[in-house]
Motif scaffolding. Structure first.
Motif, mmCIF file in Angstrom:
data_model
loop_
_atom_site.group_PDB
_atom_site.id
_atom_site.type_symbol
_atom_site.label_atom_id
_atom_site.label_comp_id
_atom_site.label_asym_id
_atom_site.label_seq_id
_atom_site.Cartn_x
_atom_site.Cartn_y
_atom_site.Cartn_z
ATOM 1 N N ASN A 151 -6.955 14.590 -12.479
ATOM 2 C CA ASN A 151 -5.504 14.340 -12.502
ATOM 3 C C ASN A 151 -5.221 12.842 -12.512
ATOM 4 N N LEU A 152 -5.885 12.126 -11.641
ATOM 5 C CA LEU A 152 -5.621 10.680 -11.528
ATOM 6 C C LEU A 152 -6.017 9.974 -12.821
ATOM 7 N N LEU A 153 -7.201 10.292 -13.333
ATOM 8 C CA LEU A 153 -7.662 9.628 -14.566
ATOM 9 C C LEU A 153 -6.739 9.940 -15.742
ATOM 10 N N GLU A 154 -6.236 11.164 -15.768
ATOM 11 C CA GLU A 154 -5.363 11.562 -16.867
ATOM 12 C C GLU A 154 -4.024 10.823 -16.810
ATOM 13 N N LEU A 155 -3.523 10.592 -15.608
ATOM 14 C CA LEU A 155 -2.206 9.964 -15.478
ATOM 15 C C LEU A 155 -2.253 8.443 -15.591
ATOM 16 N N MET A 156 -3.416 7.865 -15.369
ATOM 17 C CA MET A 156 -3.491 6.388 -15.370
ATOM 18 C C MET A 156 -2.957 5.748 -16.657
ATOM 19 N N PRO A 157 -3.446 6.168 -17.855
ATOM 20 C CA PRO A 157 -2.930 5.536 -19.079
ATOM 21 C C PRO A 157 -1.429 5.755 -19.245
ATOM 22 N N GLU A 158 -0.974 6.962 -18.899
ATOM 23 C CA GLU A 158 0.449 7.295 -19.052
ATOM 24 C C GLU A 158 1.341 6.343 -18.252
ATOM 25 N N PHE A 159 0.861 5.924 -17.081
ATOM 26 C CA PHE A 159 1.675 5.057 -16.225
ATOM 27 C C PHE A 159 1.158 3.621 -16.189
ATOM 28 N N GLY A 160 0.254 3.309 -17.087
ATOM 29 C CA GLY A 160 -0.213 1.927 -17.201
ATOM 30 C C GLY A 160 -1.002 1.433 -15.989
ATOM 31 N N GLY A 168 1.240 14.827 0.331
ATOM 32 C CA GLY A 168 1.096 15.629 -0.878
ATOM 33 C C GLY A 168 -0.353 15.765 -1.265
ATOM 34 N N ASP A 169 -0.557 16.657 -2.230
ATOM 35 C CA ASP A 169 -1.914 17.000 -2.629
ATOM 36 C C ASP A 169 -2.181 16.475 -4.042
ATOM 37 N N CYS A 170 -3.262 15.758 -4.181
ATOM 38 C CA CYS A 170 -3.566 15.144 -5.484
ATOM 39 C C CYS A 170 -4.033 16.156 -6.513
ATOM 40 N N THR A 171 -4.270 17.409 -6.097
ATOM 41 C CA THR A 171 -4.602 18.412 -7.109
ATOM 42 C C THR A 171 -3.326 18.874 -7.826
ATOM 43 N N MET A 205 -0.360 18.005 -10.118
ATOM 44 C CA MET A 205 0.066 17.022 -11.121
ATOM 45 C C MET A 205 1.508 16.565 -10.912
ATOM 46 N N ASP A 206 2.400 17.533 -10.570
ATOM 47 C CA ASP A 206 3.821 17.179 -10.438
ATOM 48 C C ASP A 206 4.037 16.167 -9.322
ATOM 49 N N THR A 207 3.333 16.379 -8.223
ATOM 50 C CA THR A 207 3.435 15.443 -7.087
ATOM 51 C C THR A 207 2.989 14.052 -7.527
ATOM 52 N N LEU A 208 1.879 14.001 -8.245
ATOM 53 C CA LEU A 208 1.355 12.696 -8.677
ATOM 54 C C LEU A 208 2.291 12.037 -9.680
ATOM 55 N N ARG A 209 2.816 12.826 -10.617
ATOM 56 C CA ARG A 209 3.748 12.290 -11.629
ATOM 57 C C ARG A 209 4.951 11.650 -10.967
ATOM 58 N N ARG A 210 5.479 12.365 -9.977
ATOM 59 C CA ARG A 210 6.649 11.849 -9.249
ATOM 60 C C ARG A 210 6.288 10.530 -8.584
ATOM 61 N N LEU A 211 5.124 10.515 -7.948
ATOM 62 C CA LEU A 211 4.701 9.302 -7.239
ATOM 63 C C LEU A 211 4.573 8.112 -8.196
ATOM 64 N N PHE A 212 3.912 8.338 -9.324
ATOM 65 C CA PHE A 212 3.725 7.234 -10.285
ATOM 66 C C PHE A 212 5.057 6.806 -10.912
ATOM 67 N N SER A 213 6.015 7.740 -11.033
ATOM 68 C CA SER A 213 7.320 7.363 -11.581
ATOM 69 C C SER A 213 8.084 6.486 -10.594
ATOM 70 N N GLU A 214 7.890 6.774 -9.307
ATOM 71 C CA GLU A 214 8.658 6.038 -8.293
ATOM 72 C C GLU A 214 8.025 4.713 -7.902
ATOM 73 N N VAL A 240 0.822 -1.210 0.000
ATOM 74 C CA VAL A 240 0.000 0.000 0.000
ATOM 75 C C VAL A 240 0.861 1.267 0.000
ATOM 76 N N VAL A 241 0.541 2.159 -0.934
ATOM 77 C CA VAL A 241 1.146 3.499 -0.943
ATOM 78 C C VAL A 241 0.014 4.484 -0.658
ATOM 79 N N ILE A 242 0.238 5.314 0.348
ATOM 80 C CA ILE A 242 -0.779 6.314 0.697
ATOM 81 C C ILE A 242 -0.292 7.695 0.289
ATOM 82 N N ILE A 243 -1.186 8.461 -0.327
ATOM 83 C CA ILE A 243 -0.911 9.898 -0.482
ATOM 84 C C ILE A 243 -2.029 10.646 0.220
#
Ligand code: UD1
Length: 345
Positions: A110-119, A61-64, A66-75, A31-34
């Motif tokens: 934000n989440l829906l937009e990043l989902m396809p990008e990060f599979g 971090g705040d899910c509004t 994008m940069d925070t979320l991008r970093r999270l999905f990359s890691e 589990v990863v929590i944000i």
């Protein structure tokens, strides 16, 4: 060793999020929590760890953003998302509509937009029975008509459902499960996690337990002249651990590609309507503690009665809310006593 499936729980230090994190860990997920800690605190992570023996990865971090979320999905190699990150106070939403629309909808988009990008394939969304408004008939099924929202909070749930539907139907390579909660109550039986309201509670159970322990003088029962069996409003009170378990089943279904439709919707309730006065009685009987209360006027915007037909969740998910209400009330009381012992409240 096989790598564990990683699930992102947004808003995971909040009330329902923390109980879901526990059930996910118990079921063998990573589990990863944000969370931006706007309505919760870090100590919740200690509670989750004390119950499960595992400390979830935490990103403040705040899910509004994008940069925070991008970093999270990359890691993190996230396979599924359970989205609890949202503001939820009905009254506040009427005074601060833009805060609610921004928090709840920008987070979702934000989440829906990043989902396809990060599979990321699966998305579980916290919706509410508020989408049914004042139903023409009870119990409500998933096919019951949605009504115009009576608050910006309620409207964010309705709009969010539509955004999810439109995004999935546009051909995005993602699946979603929308869970419509009735009234989640109670706490983990260990009393190590529970609901921690900010300031004066607006919801029934925290106000009731704070009255029972003496923080509040008396509980106001908002109306006893409704057309119900005892004149008070009727709700479907569902145990928070039962509720949390449904999320584990839902996310598993998505990650394993077992959904029958691109967007599935489930009511999460017990199927029993219980009145506010009946609930107070059940609490008193279960705990042996008296709750001083007074009947006051109706609260503006309250729904008279709503309870779930949970058949679809029972049959399709193989899930049932089966914790007796007496046990749920005991857990709420134990949690309130825990807060007192710790000097938190
Ligand atoms: C509301 C929202 C729901 C949201 C939930 C959590 C609507 C229609 N419902 O649920 O979507 O998820 O809040 O924020 O928008 N009551 C008292 N005295 C009190 C408090 C409550 O009598 O001090 C009564 C209310 O009148 C109501 C019942 O208890 O009949 C439950 O109230 P509450 O816990 O606030 O939840 P809902 O209003 O049902």
């Amino acid at each position: 060793m096989k790598e564990k499936t990683k699930i992102l729980v947004t808003g995971g230090t909040g009330y329902i999020g923390s109980h879901t994190a526990v059930e996910l860990i118990n079921a063998g997920y990573d589990v990863v929590i944000i969370d931006n800690l706007s309505n919760s605190n870090r100590e919740v992570l200690d509670g989750i760890e004390a119950i499960t023996g595992v400390r979830p990865t935490f990103v403040e971090g705040d899910c509004t953003d994008m940069d925070t979320l991008r970093r999270l999905f990359s890691e993190h190699n996230i396979k599924g998302i359970i989205n609890f990150a949202a503001s939820k106070a009905v009254g506040e939403s009427i005074h601060k509509p833009l805060l609610y629309y921004r928090n709840n909808l920008v987070t979702l988009m934000n989440l829906l937009e990043l989902m396809p990008e990060f599979g990321v394939k699966g998305f579980v969304f916290s919706s509410s029975c508020t989408v049914y408004g004042e139903p023409d008939e009870n119990p409500v099924t998933e096919r019951s008509q949605r009504k115009e929202a009576t608050s910006p909070y309620g409207n964010t749930k309705r709009i969010s459902e539509d955004i999810i539907r439109d995004t999935v139907h546009s051909g995005a390579p993602i699946g979603a499960i929308i869970l419509r909660y009735f009234n989640p109550v109670g706490a983990h039986p260990s009393a190590l996690i529970g609901e921690l309201p900010n300031g004066v509670p607006q919801n029934l159970i925290p106000y009731l337990t704070q009255t029972a322990i003496g923080i509040r003088k008396e509980l106001s029962v908002f109306g006893n002249d409704y057309p119900t069996r005892d004149g008070s409003c009727i709700r479907d009170f569902i145990n928070v651990v039962d509720l949390a378990k449904a999320h584990v089943i839902a996310v598993q279904r998505l990650v394993e590609g077992k959904t029958a439709e691109p967007v599935e919707i489930f009511n999460l309730g017990t199927g029993d309507g219980v009145s506010v006065l009946e609930l107070i009685n059940t609490f008193e009987e279960a705990t042996g503690v008296k709750v001083p209360y007074r009947i006051t006027g109706r609260r503006e915007g309250d729904i008279i009665q709503v309870w779930a037909d949970p058949t679809r969740a029972n049959t399709v998910l193989g899930w049932k809310a089966d914790t007796p209400l007496t046990d749920t009330m005991r857990s709420a009381w134990k949690w309130q006593q825990h807060l007192r012992e710790k000097g938190i409240m």
